[in-house]
Every structure is written in C-alpha cells, then in structure tokens.
Design an enzyme around this catalytic site. Structure first.
Site, PDB file in Angstrom:
ATOM      1  N   GLU A  87      -2.122  -8.854   4.412  1.00  0.00           N
ATOM      2  CA  GLU A  87      -1.930  -9.341   5.736  1.00  0.00           C
ATOM      3  C   GLU A  87      -3.334  -9.129   6.456  1.00  0.00           C
ATOM      4  O   GLU A  87      -3.354  -9.988   7.490  1.00  0.00           O
ATOM      5  CB  GLU A  87      -1.158  -8.298   6.647  1.00  0.00           C
ATOM      6  CG  GLU A  87      -1.690  -6.962   6.761  1.00  0.00           C
ATOM      7  CD  GLU A  87      -1.470  -5.883   5.616  1.00  0.00           C
ATOM      8  OE1 GLU A  87      -1.320  -4.622   6.023  1.00  0.00           O
ATOM      9  OE2 GLU A  87      -1.083  -6.361   4.662  1.00  0.00           O
ATOM     10  N   CYS A 104       0.860  -1.406   0.007  1.00  0.00           N
ATOM     11  CA  CYS A 104       0.175   0.070   0.284  1.00  0.00           C
ATOM     12  C   CYS A 104       1.002   1.104  -0.087  1.00  0.00           C
ATOM     13  O   CYS A 104       1.570   1.479  -1.108  1.00  0.00           O
ATOM     14  CB  CYS A 104      -1.008  -0.039   1.193  1.00  0.00           C
ATOM     15  SG  CYS A 104      -2.275   1.311   1.091  1.00  0.00           S
ATOM     16  N   HIS A 123      -3.589  -4.956   0.866  1.00  0.00           N
ATOM     17  CA  HIS A 123      -3.098  -5.629   2.101  1.00  0.00           C
ATOM     18  C   HIS A 123      -3.347  -7.166   2.038  1.00  0.00           C
ATOM     19  O   HIS A 123      -4.556  -7.510   2.644  1.00  0.00           O
ATOM     20  CB  HIS A 123      -4.267  -4.917   3.251  1.00  0.00           C
ATOM     21  CG  HIS A 123      -3.741  -3.453   3.573  1.00  0.00           C
ATOM     22  ND1 HIS A 123      -2.754  -2.794   4.295  1.00  0.00           N
ATOM     23  CD2 HIS A 123      -4.580  -2.079   3.094  1.00  0.00           C
ATOM     24  CE1 HIS A 123      -2.527  -1.704   4.255  1.00  0.00           C
ATOM     25  NE2 HIS A 123      -3.714  -1.134   3.419  1.00  0.00           N
TER      26      HIS A 123
END
Length: 508
Positions: free
Chosen positions: A168, A79, A166
């Site tokens: 994660e 990002c 993202h």
C-alpha cells in the site's frame, strides 16, 4: 449495493493507505477494527488483513476469532496479517534478530495470480520485527528477498494469499499492481465505485430520505463542508440552510470573502460574526485540547441559537469524511485519538436532529474528485485543509486579539506569496504558526525583543503521512523578509522541516 472489500485493521499506521489504494481502483472498501468484525455479505468480494505495531509473539497481540480458512471469499494478509495466518495455522513466527525495515527487492518470484506482471527485482517496503520461520502445511512460498525466505506465500487449495511487505505504500513500486491482482483478478471486482455514480446515488438518496424537510448545516469555507453542501443543495435546493460562523480565528478577510462566494454560488447561507465571544472564552487558555473543546462547545452554542430560528429543520448536515470516522474509533476499544475531531463524537446526546453526512465514506482526495464532478468552483476545491479550531491551534499559548491579528498578517503573506509564485497547488497544506517565545533582533539601530513565526508547508496525498515541502530558499527568504518588514511584532521567521510521522501537520 456496491461490491466491496473489507479491511480488518490490526492497528497499522498504513491501514488507511490500503483503503485509499483500493478506492483508487474504483473499488469500494471499508475499514473495521479487528475487535468489531463485520459480517460477510453478498457484496463482500474479499478480505484484507492489515499490518500492526504488535508482534505475533506477544500474548496481548490482536488475535481475533477469524477463521480465514473457512471464509467464503479470498483473503490477503499484509505483514502482521501474513504472520497472523501462519501462526494460526500451525506455522512458526518469531522475533527477528534485527528489525527488517526499508526497501528490499523480491527474488524467486513464482508465477501466480497475486504476482502477475510483477517480476524479480521488484522493489518493496518492509516494516516488521517478526519473521516467518516455518510455513504451515498446504502453503507455497511464491516470493523471497535476499534477507527473508518468505516474502509472499499462498495456501495451495484456498484463495488465501499473504505478503510480508507493504504494497500500500508508494515505496513498493508494484504495490498497486499487486492490490489490483488481488481485488480484480482474484476477487473479481469490476470497479464500479466512481465519482459520477457516487453523486447520482447520493443526490437520489437524500431527495428520497429528506423530502421536504429542512437541513441546517455549519459551513466553514473548506472543501469538505462545501462539497457536502453542494450535494445536499442538488438534492433539496433552498431547504438546505447553511450557517457560517466567524469564530474570530479564520484567515485574514476569510469570513467576508467566503460568505460572499457562497451567496454568489446560489447557496442559502446565513453569516454569524461571533468573534468576540470565542476570543473572550479562550483568554488565558494554553492547553490545545482545552482550546478545541471550548471552540467546539461555543460553536454548538452559537450554531444552536441560529438554527433554532430556522423553522421545520429536522436534519443536521455535516462535512464528516472517512478519516474523521476512522480516527475517532480505536482498534483497542474506547477512542484513543491523536486529537479530537470537532464533527465526530462531539454532538449532544439529546440532539433531536437526524444527521445528513454525504461524504462520510470518502477520503479527502475523493471529496475533491466528487466536487469537480458536481461543479464546485476551483477556488474552493483547491483550498488547503484548514483546522476546525482555526488559528487557535496555530497560536501556541495564549489566544489574544493581538496575537490573532499578527498571525493573520503573517499567514496572509505566506499563502499569498505561494499563490503568486505558483507553489500553492503543489502543497497539501501550509500556514504560519505563532510561537510563544521572543527572541533578540536588531531593526535599524535598535535592539528588539519580539515574536517568532514558524512557517509550515507539507506535501501529502491524504494527510495521513506528509513530507515537509522543499520550497526554494530564495522563496523562503523573500517571505521571511516581507513578514519581518510588514508585520509589527515579528523579528524572526523559521521553517519547519519535520515530516509526519513523527511530527503532525499542525503543531497542536
């Protein structure tokens, strides 16, 4: 020394999630603020640049002196990290005409090591206000979405990769695969960070480091301090002296039950009942941060008095875990924390004891896995997190013996029913909150004007983000009925349906 991935934190709310996902791959990683860059050592296998709430177009945005082009290890930007590398290398990043937030699907996925086993249509999570408009020379776009032309890219002749989403967060369906592709496929990590290795290394380290010295340690009955104590006990036996302080703000019967459990498990533990002292000092105090400081200072005073009776003690054991360490350091310099942590940064400057913190590098879920590895009983490992200041921050307003007793009874009913009906182990954290308001009710033929209890139960992986638990209405109705009927002073029960963020798990 273990191989490691370094994570450079630009202030993203998801930075700890990056670390957790990497740890789940059995790879050791560390988080460092962008303004305190670490050295690249022989153990460093790769670098990840986090997201950020800042915009690349903001002159005050994080812009560290980090020459990613000349790093000796692979780099992955996420990002803001992706946008930062574009802006630093001659590309163009501008504010989006509309914020790109939420689910999206990858298109035009190019075969690449980073995107191995990730196909067109893979769902990802976007959360950014900037967009890459022009790529620097020497780069190749390797994925798009319907709304953005650069969802992932790489530098052609360097092991430098980036994505504008993202991976994660759990909403990115192939996020773990992408992080595995980077850490194991590109960086060459073998994944040697396991509970068994951690335990054996920790026990050996403290055997050698502490030797025949004595360690004093404050125990709380919680997972962190208990697991830390078990590791130290394996290393030094009865030279570990645990001190369990009753601050009068524990759950119902918790002091005697936990103290008996510790002694039954062979730990050398001293119990100190200082309830009256804590409750007395909290009289009339309403501000939550002031409550925390009074409790913290009083604990240190009581603990020091008891610890001074232990001869030849040279070490202080603590159950500090990695989120405590990270949250006590801000990427913007001096700590700008959501709340103060009672076991980080609150120690006196003149303390002569050395610190023994076996869990300092672990997340909560890792602590539980370590605990299982060394045989910590399930009754301790399955306990929900409980705040260091105890029920003081679940009583909004004045702390009185009466309010504590009311909350203990209501909380005992709530937690007891969760265990009885099989919900407890599926919940990350739960408890009752005493509200500083009274409401009108009717009991029998009489009008009442009594207190309100709020119930809070959340699901989470590590406590950094949390969703309110969708408990059955029939269960909540049963708990509410029992609290109102059995706890004198309560005539209304409500259920908190706020998630974190924007709310926190605790009310104070």
């Amino acid at each position: 020394m273990h191989e490691q991935i370094l994570i450079i934190d630009f202030g993203s709310q998801f930075t700890q999630l990056i670390a957790r996902r990497i740890r789940e791959l059995n790879i050791y990683c560390e988080i460092h603020p962008f303004n305190k860059l670490p050295e690249i050592t022989a153990q460093t296998k790769g670098v990840i640049l986090s997201g950020s709430p800042s915009s690349c177009t903001d002159p005050n945005a994080p812009k560290p002196d980090l020459d990613v082009m000349n790093l000796s290890v692979p780099v992955l930007g996420l990002c803001y990290g992706a946008q930062y590398m574009v802006a630093q290398n001659g590309g163009k990043v501008e504010k989006s005409t509309h914020r790109e937030y939420g689910r999206a699907n990858l298109t035009t996925v190019t075969p690449d090591r980073l995107l191995q086993n990730i196909n067109n249509g893979s769902e990802v999570w976007m959360s950014h206000g900037d967009t890459i408009l022009e790529m620097p020379e020497g780069t190749t776009v390797i994925a798009k979405t319907e709304s953005i032309p650069v969802a992932a890219y790489r530098f052609t002749n360097k092991e430098i990769y980036a994505v504008q989403f993202h991976p994660e967060v759990s909403h990115s369906k192939d996020g773990t695969q992408l992080l595995s592709n980077f850490t194991k496929g590109i960086c060459g990590c073998i994944g040697d960070w396991t509970p068994a290795h951690f335990v054996s290394e920790s026990v050996d380290y403290y055997k050698k480091t502490i030797g025949d010295d004595k360690v004093i340690m404050g125990l709380s009955g919680g997972v962190d301090s208990s697991v830390a104590a078990f590791i130290l006990h394996q290393a030094i036996g009865d030279n570990l002296v645990g001190i369990f302080v009753n601050n009068g703000l524990l759950r119902k019967n918790e002091y005697t039950e936990v103290l008996d459990a510790y002694k039954g498990l062979g730990l050398n533990v001293i119990g100190v009942d200082a309830s009256d002292l804590f409750i007395g000092r909290l009289a009339g105090v309403k501000d939550p941060e002031t409550k925390r400081k009074i409790i913290g200072n009083t604990f240190i005073e009581v603990f020091d008095e008891e610890a001074s009776k232990v001869k030849d003690s040279k070490w202080l054991g603590q159950g500090t875990i990695y989120p405590d360490v990270i949250e006590s350091v801000s990427v913007n310099g001096p700590s700008a924390t959501i709340k103060s942590h009672h076991n980080v940064g609150g120690l006196p400057d003149d303390m002569e004891l050395q610190l023994a913190e076996p869990l300092r590098l672990l997340f909560k879920d890792e602590v539980r896995r370590i605990g299982a590895e060394i045989g910590v009983p399930k009754m301790i490992l399955s306990r929900h997190p409980f705040p260091g200041p105890g029920l003081a921050i679940r009583i909004i307003g004045d702390i009185t013996e009466q309010n504590v007793a009311i909350l203990q009874e209501a909380d005992a009913i709530f937690i007891g029913e969760m265990k009885t009906q099989g919900f407890y182990d599926d919940i990350w954290q739960a408890g009752a909150i005493f509200l500083p308001i009274q409401s009108v009710g009717v009991m029998g033929d009489e009008r009442t004007y009594e207190n309100v209890i709020a119930l809070r139960a959340v699901t989470s992986v590590d406590g950094m983000t949390a969703d309110w638990a969708d408990l059955p209405h029939s269960f909540l109705a049963s708990v509410s009925n029992k609290i109102i009927n059995q706890v004198k002073g309560i005539n209304r029960v409500v259920y908190d349906i706020s998630s974190k963020p924007p709310a926190t798990i605790e009310w104070e």
